[in-house]
Design a protein around this motif. Structure first.
Motif, short mmCIF file in Angstrom:
data_model
loop_
_atom_site.label_atom_id
_atom_site.label_comp_id
_atom_site.label_asym_id
_atom_site.label_seq_id
_atom_site.Cartn_x
_atom_site.Cartn_y
_atom_site.Cartn_z
N LEU A 172 16.57 -16.85 52.34
CA LEU A 172 16.74 -15.60 53.00
C LEU A 172 17.36 -16.23 54.76
O LEU A 172 16.40 -17.35 54.91
N GLU A 173 18.08 -15.31 54.97
CA GLU A 173 18.40 -16.79 56.57
C GLU A 173 17.48 -15.75 57.79
O GLU A 173 16.93 -14.10 56.75
N ALA A 174 17.87 -16.18 58.17
CA ALA A 174 16.83 -15.87 59.69
C ALA A 174 16.97 -14.65 60.16
O ALA A 174 18.21 -14.24 60.37
N ASP A 175 16.20 -13.80 60.75
CA ASP A 175 17.04 -12.73 61.15
C ASP A 175 17.18 -13.09 63.19
O ASP A 175 17.17 -14.09 63.34
N GLN A 176 18.55 -12.11 62.92
CA GLN A 176 19.31 -11.99 64.70
C GLN A 176 19.29 -11.37 65.46
O GLN A 176 19.09 -10.30 64.87
N VAL A 177 18.57 -11.65 67.01
CA VAL A 177 18.20 -10.29 67.63
C VAL A 177 19.29 -11.10 68.31
O VAL A 177 19.69 -11.88 69.05
N PRO A 202 25.50 -15.64 52.22
CA PRO A 202 24.48 -15.10 52.68
C PRO A 202 24.83 -13.78 52.32
O PRO A 202 26.42 -13.29 51.87
N SER A 203 24.17 -12.34 51.77
CA SER A 203 24.21 -11.21 51.72
C SER A 203 24.43 -10.71 53.37
O SER A 203 24.42 -10.97 54.12
N THR A 204 25.12 -9.41 52.85
CA THR A 204 25.29 -8.49 54.01
C THR A 204 24.13 -8.44 54.87
O THR A 204 23.48 -8.09 54.64
N LYS A 205 24.69 -8.38 56.50
CA LYS A 205 22.35 -8.03 56.81
C LYS A 205 22.68 -6.61 56.72
O LYS A 205 23.80 -5.98 57.59
N GLN A 206 21.18 -7.00 57.16
CA GLN A 206 21.14 -5.21 56.90
C GLN A 206 20.48 -5.43 59.13
O GLN A 206 20.09 -6.01 59.79
N THR A 207 21.54 -3.92 59.76
CA THR A 207 20.81 -3.69 61.21
C THR A 207 19.87 -2.48 61.17
O THR A 207 19.50 -1.89 60.57
N THR A 208 18.50 -2.96 62.55
CA THR A 208 17.51 -2.42 62.42
C THR A 208 17.04 -2.71 63.69
O THR A 208 17.53 -3.13 64.75
N THR A 209 16.59 -1.40 64.35
CA THR A 209 16.46 -1.63 65.44
C THR A 209 14.85 -2.33 65.80
O THR A 209 13.88 -1.06 64.60
N ILE A 210 14.43 -2.99 66.86
CA ILE A 210 12.92 -3.51 67.45
C ILE A 210 12.56 -3.28 68.49
O ILE A 210 13.61 -2.86 69.11
N GLY A 267 18.63 -9.92 51.07
CA GLY A 267 18.51 -10.75 49.74
C GLY A 267 20.04 -10.09 48.96
O GLY A 267 20.92 -10.07 49.71
N GLY A 268 20.12 -10.77 48.10
CA GLY A 268 21.00 -10.71 47.54
C GLY A 268 22.31 -11.27 47.20
O GLY A 268 23.60 -11.95 47.02
N GLY A 269 22.46 -12.60 48.18
CA GLY A 269 23.07 -14.11 48.36
C GLY A 269 23.44 -14.51 47.48
O GLY A 269 22.60 -14.35 46.27
#
Length: 131
Positions: free
Chosen positions: A81-86, A30-38, A19-21
């Motif tokens: 919100l933009e979609a997740d990117q894997v 869009p806002s800067t993307k957060q990186t996470t691990t699944i 969020g924040g875009g």
């Protein structure tokens, strides 16, 4: 006790819009993307699975993802919100469909399409593990 099946699941990097875009001169930035691990099992999608996608996307390269972690498609409206990117096989895949299940353990199944600007080199020879 919550059942969380892990058979064949490996760690993958996800880039998520938090969020924040905003609109700049009428164009969504869009806002800067957060990186996470699944932790997920990723396979090529089959024709039955792709029927939930719009007609023009069914012929693209599509993967099926089963994960213990949430994945999100894009969201429209007042707080888009933009979609997740894997990241999978060295390229980014955008989540187009995701649904959470509570049968056979809690998990999320998703379909993701290879992003148009992503290319990967072709490999040759035997497919490792299948010969």
């Amino acid at each position: 006790m919550v059942l969380r099946p892990n058979l064949g699941k490996k760690p993958y990097t996800v880039y998520r819009d938090v969020g924040g875009g905003s609109y700049v001169h009428g164009v969504w930035t869009p806002s800067t993307k957060q990186t996470t691990t699944i932790k997920a099992n990723i396979q090529p999608a089959n024709a039955t699975q792709t029927k939930v996608l719009p007609e023009g996307e069914r012929e693209k390269e599509i993967i099926w993802i089963s994960s213990n972690d949430y994945l999100y498609s894009s969201r429209k409206g007042t707080s888009p919100l933009e979609a997740d990117q894997v990241m999978y096989n060295g390229v980014l895949w955008e989540v187009r469909y995701a649904i959470a299940y509570q049968n056979l353990g809690f998990h999320v199944e998703a379909l993701a399409i290879k992003m148009d600007d992503q290319t990967k080199e072709r490999t040759s020879g035997d497919v490792v593990g299948l010969v």
